[in-house]
Structure formats: C-alpha cells, structure tokens
Design an enzyme around this catalytic site. Structure first.
Site, PDB file in Angstrom:
ATOM      1  N   ASP A  91      -9.035   0.869  -5.436  1.00 28.70           N
ATOM      2  CA  ASP A  91      -9.570  -0.025  -5.163  1.00 28.70           C
ATOM      3  C   ASP A  91     -10.773  -0.132  -5.095  1.00 28.70           C
ATOM      4  O   ASP A  91     -11.597  -1.080  -5.813  1.00 28.70           O
ATOM      5  CB  ASP A  91      -8.624  -0.789  -4.089  1.00 28.70           C
ATOM      6  CG  ASP A  91      -7.348  -1.514  -4.503  1.00 28.70           C
ATOM      7  OD1 ASP A  91      -6.969  -0.063  -5.192  1.00 28.70           O
ATOM      8  OD2 ASP A  91      -6.898  -1.754  -3.667  1.00 28.70           O
ATOM      9  N   HIS A 114      -1.671  -0.762  -4.248  1.00 29.08           N
ATOM     10  CA  HIS A 114      -2.663  -0.529  -3.539  1.00 29.08           C
ATOM     11  C   HIS A 114      -3.577   0.828  -2.609  1.00 29.08           C
ATOM     12  O   HIS A 114      -2.202   0.791  -2.054  1.00 29.08           O
ATOM     13  CB  HIS A 114      -2.889  -1.998  -2.295  1.00 29.08           C
ATOM     14  CG  HIS A 114      -2.853  -3.262  -2.895  1.00 29.08           C
ATOM     15  ND1 HIS A 114      -3.619  -4.489  -3.269  1.00 29.08           N
ATOM     16  CD2 HIS A 114      -2.323  -3.420  -4.347  1.00 29.08           C
ATOM     17  CE1 HIS A 114      -3.021  -5.498  -3.177  1.00 29.08           C
ATOM     18  NE2 HIS A 114      -2.883  -4.915  -4.538  1.00 29.08           N
ATOM     19  N   HIS A 143       0.588  -1.054   0.056  1.00 22.67           N
ATOM     20  CA  HIS A 143      -0.211   0.481   0.017  1.00 22.67           C
ATOM     21  C   HIS A 143       0.661   1.323  -0.068  1.00 22.67           C
ATOM     22  O   HIS A 143       0.614   2.432  -0.727  1.00 22.67           O
ATOM     23  CB  HIS A 143      -0.714   0.105   1.407  1.00 22.67           C
ATOM     24  CG  HIS A 143      -0.208  -0.029   2.310  1.00 22.67           C
ATOM     25  ND1 HIS A 143       0.511   0.992   2.699  1.00 22.67           N
ATOM     26  CD2 HIS A 143      -0.759  -1.185   3.437  1.00 22.67           C
ATOM     27  CE1 HIS A 143       0.274  -0.277   4.196  1.00 22.67           C
ATOM     28  NE2 HIS A 143       0.014  -1.113   4.549  1.00 22.67           N
TER      29      HIS A 143
END
Length: 240
Positions: free
Chosen positions: A157, A152, A57
């Site tokens: 997302d 991410h 992330h």
C-alpha cells in the site's frame, strides 16, 4: 527533504481501546523519485486481530507470534523517519496508532521525530470533491496499477500510495531555490538578496581564452577598430 510514504496494518480500529500495530511499511522518495530504501516490519501486537480486521489484511495471529514487539524496532524506525516529511493516506488513523505505540514505550509522539505529516486523503478530497478517494479509487482514477492488491498490506500500500502521491502532485515541482527568508518589498514584489548565495567562479581554460580572443579580433576587424572595448581602452568616449 526526504519523503517517506508510510502505511500500517492494525488489529482493529481504535488504538485507545487497545488495538495495536501489526505491520509497518515505508517507502522513501528523494526528489520525487523512489530510492529503493524501504522499511518493512511485521510486529507481534500481544493480542489477536478482530475478525473484521483479519478480512482486510489477512495477517493471521499465528503468523505474528514470533515477530518482534514494537519496542524492538522503534529505534530503527525512528532513525529512518528522522527529519522526513511523512505521507500517509488518512493520516490521523495511522498517526494515532504510532503515537500510542510510542507512548507505551515512553517515547515522544511522531511529530517530535519528523518534519511534517502530509495526509494524501485530504489532498485527494480537495482535488476530487464528492468522489471516492480510497487508495483503490485513486489508483483507478490516476492509472496506477494495483492489480496485485487483493488484501491490504502495509508495504504494498505504501508503494501504491507513493505512485498515487506523485500523480496527485504532478506539475507542482517548484523552480524556486530554498533561499531561507525572502524579503518582501513595499510593492509586494518578492525581493531576493543575492548576497546570501556563494556562487562559484569558474575560470576559462587557455583554449577558451584563445577562442574568445579570436572572436574579439573578428569583431574588431569588422568594426574597423571602433568596438567599445577599443574606444574605452584608448580613452575615447562616444558622445553620440
């Protein structure tokens, strides 16, 4: 029913072992269309992310230090999710983390607040058995543009998953009205009690009535006065 496409980012892989949510992204769908009413939170988890999670992330521990704790945003999040169908890719993972966060602040688990949870990963596995069904793989397969996804991110997302979900369920729009409990007849035909519907009565306007009368007059003239409504009004019955 409102649908909320939801994604989280976490400090690691196990809520039970102390990992926590650091980001929540939510995208709203109504009638399968994006409404723009989204929610996005960065959260201070009170602990550092694992190195492997950071690679996924890219959200640094320093960045999260001044962000609110989950308890501070819980009411806003739950109000937003209230009564909706929540769509999550690999739902057991995200739900386990959200349930742990709710448990830690003395709140009921997620299913207490939402109507249902739909796992889009399970849907994809049923549609594409034996194939890769990650979010990236589905974006490629369903022609959803994910070129902006280098790391991410929960909101990005969730937005991608909303497009993926709509493509996964394309053609599944129901033409059936929500009629409550239909009646099943003895021959297995679906019987609908039309008495449950309160249908509005729309009266014709004066001009519409005039146009209607002109049409009736034309039909009456063409049949030389033998139209059914003329015969019934005169008391004459057709025994043919």
């Amino acid at each position: 029913m409102r649908q909320i496409v939801l994604d989280t980012e976490t400090t690691g892989l196990s809520a039970e072992n102390g990992d926590r949510v650091i980001e929540i992204g939510c995208v709203e769908l109504v009638a399968r269309k994006l409404t723009g009413s989204n929610k996005h939170f960065y959260l201070n988890p009170g602990r550092d992310s694992h190195e492997d999670a950071l690679k996924v992330h890219g959200i640094s521990n320093e960045f999260l230090k001044d962000k609110p704790r989950f308890a501070a945003v819980a009411d806003e999040l739950l109000d937003y999710l209230q009564g909706a169908e929540v769509i999550i890719h690999n739902a057991p993972f995200d739900v386990s983390f959200l349930n742990k966060e709710l448990e830690l602040i003395g709140r009921e688990p997620l299913m207490h607040w939402v109507a249902k949870v739909t796992d889009s990963l399970m849907m994809a596995k049923e549609m594409f058995p034996g194939k890769r069904n990650s979010l990236n793989a589905l974006c490629d397969r369903l022609e959803v543009d994910n070129s902006g996804r280098t790391l991410h991110g929960a909101l990005l997302d969730a937005e991608l998953l909303a497009d993926v979900y709509i493509n996964l369920t394309r053609g599944q729009n129901s033409l059936m009205m929500d009629i409550g409990s239909p009646v099943q007849s003895d021959n297995d035909e679906l019987m609908i009690d039309l008495r449950i519907f309160d249908l509005p009565v729309v009266l014709p306007s004066h001009h519409e009535m005039q146009a209607h009368e002109k049409v009736l007059a034309m039909l009456d003239k063409a049949s030389r006065g033998k139209t059914i409504w003329r015969l019934e009004n005169s008391g004459v019955t057709n025994n043919a």
